[in-house]
Design a protein around this motif. Sequence first.
Motif, PDB file in Angstrom:
ATOM      1  N   LEU A  38       0.849  -1.189   0.000  1.00  0.00           N
ATOM      2  CA  LEU A  38       0.000   0.000   0.000  1.00  0.00           C
ATOM      3  C   LEU A  38       0.885   1.240   0.000  1.00  0.00           C
ATOM      4  O   LEU A  38       1.915   1.264   0.679  1.00  0.00           O
ATOM      5  CB  LEU A  38      -0.889   0.035   1.242  1.00  0.00           C
ATOM      6  N   VAL A  39       0.501   2.249  -0.758  1.00  0.00           N
ATOM      7  CA  VAL A  39       1.170   3.552  -0.719  1.00  0.00           C
ATOM      8  C   VAL A  39       0.289   4.509   0.061  1.00  0.00           C
ATOM      9  O   VAL A  39      -0.909   4.638  -0.225  1.00  0.00           O
ATOM     10  CB  VAL A  39       1.451   4.089  -2.133  1.00  0.00           C
ATOM     11  N   ARG A  40       0.888   5.167   1.067  1.00  0.00           N
ATOM     12  CA  ARG A  40       0.133   6.138   1.854  1.00  0.00           C
ATOM     13  C   ARG A  40       0.080   7.478   1.136  1.00  0.00           C
ATOM     14  O   ARG A  40       1.097   8.055   0.775  1.00  0.00           O
ATOM     15  CB  ARG A  40       0.777   6.321   3.237  1.00  0.00           C
ATOM     16  N   HIS A  41      -1.146   7.964   0.915  1.00  0.00           N
ATOM     17  CA  HIS A  41      -1.377   9.237   0.252  1.00  0.00           C
ATOM     18  C   HIS A  41      -1.956  10.178   1.294  1.00  0.00           C
ATOM     19  O   HIS A  41      -3.127  10.059   1.675  1.00  0.00           O
ATOM     20  CB  HIS A  41      -2.338   9.040  -0.928  1.00  0.00           C
ATOM     21  N   GLU A  42      -1.166  11.114   1.783  1.00  0.00           N
ATOM     22  CA  GLU A  42      -1.583  11.968   2.889  1.00  0.00           C
ATOM     23  C   GLU A  42      -2.521  13.078   2.423  1.00  0.00           C
ATOM     24  O   GLU A  42      -2.494  13.501   1.266  1.00  0.00           O
ATOM     25  CB  GLU A  42      -0.357  12.549   3.583  1.00  0.00           C
ATOM     26  N   ILE A  43      -3.342  13.551   3.360  1.00  0.00           N
ATOM     27  CA  ILE A  43      -4.320  14.596   3.067  1.00  0.00           C
ATOM     28  C   ILE A  43      -3.619  15.847   2.533  1.00  0.00           C
ATOM     29  O   ILE A  43      -2.611  16.298   3.075  1.00  0.00           O
ATOM     30  CB  ILE A  43      -5.122  14.942   4.337  1.00  0.00           C
ATOM     31  N   GLY A  44      -4.164  16.389   1.445  1.00  0.00           N
ATOM     32  CA  GLY A  44      -3.619  17.609   0.858  1.00  0.00           C
ATOM     33  C   GLY A  44      -2.401  17.385  -0.025  1.00  0.00           C
ATOM     34  O   GLY A  44      -1.878  18.334  -0.606  1.00  0.00           O
ATOM     35  N   GLU A  45      -1.971  16.155  -0.154  1.00  0.00           N
ATOM     36  CA  GLU A  45      -0.770  15.854  -0.946  1.00  0.00           C
ATOM     37  C   GLU A  45      -1.161  15.441  -2.363  1.00  0.00           C
ATOM     38  O   GLU A  45      -2.140  14.731  -2.570  1.00  0.00           O
ATOM     39  CB  GLU A  45       0.014  14.724  -0.271  1.00  0.00           C
TER      40      GLU A  45
END
Length: 398
Positions: free
Chosen positions: A373-380
């Motif tokens: 899984l790739v973490r996609h942070e808020i606002g990124e």
Amino acid sequence: MILHDAQKRLRQARPSDLEIEDVGLLAALGRVAACDIKSLIAIPPADNSAMDGFAVNAAEMREGSEYSISQRIAAGQAPTPLEEGTVARIFTGANMPDGADAVVIQEHCDYTENTVKINRSAEPGSNVRPLGQDIQIGAVVINKGQRLNSVDLSLLASIGVAEVPVYERLKVAIFSTGDELVEPGEPLQEGQIYNSNRALLTGLCRELGYEVIDCGIVKDTLEETKSALSNAAKCAHLILSSGGVSVGEEDYIKPAIEELGSLDMWRVQMKPGKPVAYGSIEGTRFLGLPGNPVSSFVVFQLLGVPLMQTLQKQNQSQPLTYMVEAGFDKKVTSREEYIRVKLVRRADGELVADRFKNLSSGILSSLSWADGLVRHEIGEKIERGMKVAYLPMTRSML
């Protein structure tokens, strides 16, 4: 991070009241140690040879000189003290004789049955495994809360442990909610689907070493939901459900939990997996997962595992995260998102994360395809070529 805060909250749950039982060494695989285990012996128990060769007193040896072989020592034999001015033929793993402090390997010698010419001298300690080099008497070899793997069992065997004190297995009651669900093998009627979450969650829990109590499918009514939860609370340390945790008129988990116990967490700002319920019923912890299989899997891995390890009294370590290159673009997200990806190696050797073509939470085949899984942070915003956080996705994320 949203996920970090949720995980921290779940890890603060009070561990379950688990019995301690002694099990045979081979039966301890996957179990959690209930106490520190110390070694009563040293490993190795005596100085021994690391190579086939000749045990010598290094101070007496002269390069190019010939010496008599006074004894032959194989592994498992008790040597006699080394006679002054002689050497002992010795084999790997055999105990060193008193008076010898080094081993000259046989490749550095010319020898017959009774004599040997030393072609290369050795320093004291050369090719010798000293007493206690691996494990000292009284050393802790297994820590309380450690989940035992095959190497741990081998280590325990090396110090003579035949029985291991472990916590009883965490009992996890699993049920699925939904009038649309039927079990594999039954004919599908219009509007129905097969219950894939039962196999998914049962398998994941068993891979983690937990005992599963199968509560089947619960119909979409408040009374049946309350009855299932109440019955499960009487026989399990944790209740794990899938479905019924959203905000629709046919979602009864939230009102049922609020009537029977307490709801401590409701919904998490992550994708997939926003509909999550966490609370307790009659002292038993409850975790409600989304009904969509991908969402259910991701929430189980990222939130369920830390909770269950806490309840099982298992020591926890943070999941490994690697920085890899993104092989895709992704617009700014309003929720912390976990993207199914597979690592591929470019011609230049660089690992690149390639995302699954369809990120819908209902695409179960994406889990079989993905390896992380790739973490996609808020606002990124993710752009091809940038470094992203990659979480390896073993099927049980141990």
